[in-house]
Design a protein around this motif. Structure first.
Motif: not given
Ligand code: NZQ
Ligand code: ZN
Length: 384
Positions: A139-140, A188-194, A246-250
């Motif tokens: 989720t970030g 986890g991988a799908v959420d971060a990807f999106v 983390t980097m996907a949604l920080n």
């Protein structure tokens, strides 16, 4: 590039064995509440490590925060916080535990019904400090100011965001993720990807740093996501996925660029009404958004196909088709179905889902604000 202000105050403490650092990170003399979920941390040794790190400190615990954390449960924790005069919150778990604890932090001094923080966007002016231990990269939330809460009584899933609820620190030990079941690894991988796609797949504003960071993160997840299913105890793989999430949604890749978030908003209604996992909803909705909005997203879809998937079709429309197919294939490869029917949700649900979007005033979604309820209906039809 658009103007922006960027600040991320969360201290990241990354790597194997870092949970013990809690001892140095929590304020001296704090009265701490450890919050957690249904017990995964007791099975994988994380709880024991936290208890050891808290030796000699004053701490309490609150367990049972469910996936898609329930408002009703969190309000019980608020009572405990008040009773025990807690002044520091330490969530240990996945996004639900951390998100739920952000609401606890905000609700303690809130006058009125805390649900209105989400439902009526009521402001709050203080929150208890939080430090967290993340066990599910997705989720970030470990280093952002967002939180998504579900009210079980009315089957509503709503969010809030505030700089006041950024965790002060986040401990990311990739070995805590070894115990994740395949479904949560995939989530986890799908959420971060999106998350990356919501901030990347819009229209170009010549933001090369953000674009190339985003593309690098997407490529990392494409490489390491399937490997994390096959090699669950490969430290390097888990570490790369954890840091990418983390980097996907920080906030970093989202500054100075337009953002979409239509997939998430439509997805939240699917979770609230049908109980799909958050990431499952995204795997269903994103490909349909890409397809429906392909003209408006054309330039970025071409860039995405060429740079992330190395596609080189001469025909641009064929390239976009292939990029959408590759995205779906990635989600399926992770074990996450990409259609509503894949989860037993029929077309008859679509009008009700659209009614909920209207109820929640989600009437103009996407980077152009053109995804009206009618367009959301068409997107859901494409996802059937
Ligand atoms: O409750 P426990 O027993 O801990 O088990 C959890 C839960 O059943 C389990 N789990 C977590 N870490 C584990 C583990 N099992 C074994 N080993 C581990 N190391 O996984 C299950 C799911 O956990 P959950 O926290 O619900 O998953 P996730 O991290 O995907 O969080 C989903 C929630 O976050 C929200 C979603 O809407 C959803 O409510 N989101 C929050 C965001 C934010 N704050 O920025 C953004 C996202 O878009 C998302 O909306
Ligand atoms: Zn998400």
């Amino acid at each position: 590039m658009q103007n922006f202000t960027f600040s991320n105050p969360t201290k990241i403490v990354f790597g194997e064995g870092q949970i013990k650092e809690i001892a140095n990170l929590v304020p001296a003399g704090a009265r701490i509440l450890v919050t957690y979920g249904g017990g995964s941390i007791k099975k994988n040794g994380v709880y024991d490590q936290v208890v050891k790190a808290l030796e000699g400190k004053t701490w309490f615990e609150f367990s049972g925060i469910e996936p898609n954390p329930h408002y009703e449960t969190l309000m019980k924790a608020v009572e405990l916080v008040k009773k025990e005069k807690i002044d520091f919150l330490l969530p240990v778990g996945g996004g639900s535990v951390i998100d739920g604890t952000k609401l606890i932090a905000a609700a303690v001094n809130f006058e009125g019904e805390p649900w209105d923080i989400m439902a009526k966007h009521q402001p709050f002016f203080s929150a208890l400090p939080i430090g967290c231990v993340l066990t599910l990269p997705a989720t970030g939330t470990e280093s952002n100011g967002n939180s998504v809460i579900t009210k079980a009584a009315t089957q509503e899933k709503l969010s809030f965001g505030s700089p006041l609820v950024y965790p002060q620190f986040a401990i990311l030990d990739p070995t805590t993720t070894y115990s994740l079941p395949p479904r949560q690894i995939a989530n986890g991988a799908v959420d971060a990807f999106v998350h990356i796609m919501e901030q990347y797949l819009t229209y170009p504003v010549d933001a090369k740093v953000q674009d190339r960071f985003a593309e690098g993160l997407l490529m990392t997840l494409i490489e390491e996501g399937p490997r994390s299913l096959k090699e669950p105890t490969n430290y390097a793989v888990r570490a790369n996925v954890m840091w990418a999430a983390t980097m996907a949604l920080n906030g970093l890749i989202g500054v100075g660029v337009p953002q979409d978030w239509a997939t998430h908003m439509i997805g939240h209604e699917l979770t609230a009404m049908h109980g799909l996992d958050h990431a499952q909803t995204l795997a269903v909705v994103l490909p349909a958004v890409m397809q429906h909005q392909r003209d408006k997203k054309r330039a970025k879809l071409l860039q995405y196909g060429r740079r992330v998937w190395n596609l080189n079709h001469a025909d641009e429309d064929a390239l976009i088709d292939a990029a959408i197919a590759a995205t779906k294939n990635f989600f399926e490869q992770m074990g996450t179905p990409t259609t509503l029917s894949g989860y037993g949700v029929g077309r008859d649900s679509i009008p009700k889902l659209v009614d909920m979007l209207v109820k929640h005033e989600l009437l103009a979604l996407g980077e152009h604000g053109v995804i009206t309820p009618e367009v959301s209906r068409e997107i859901l039809e494409l996802a059937a």
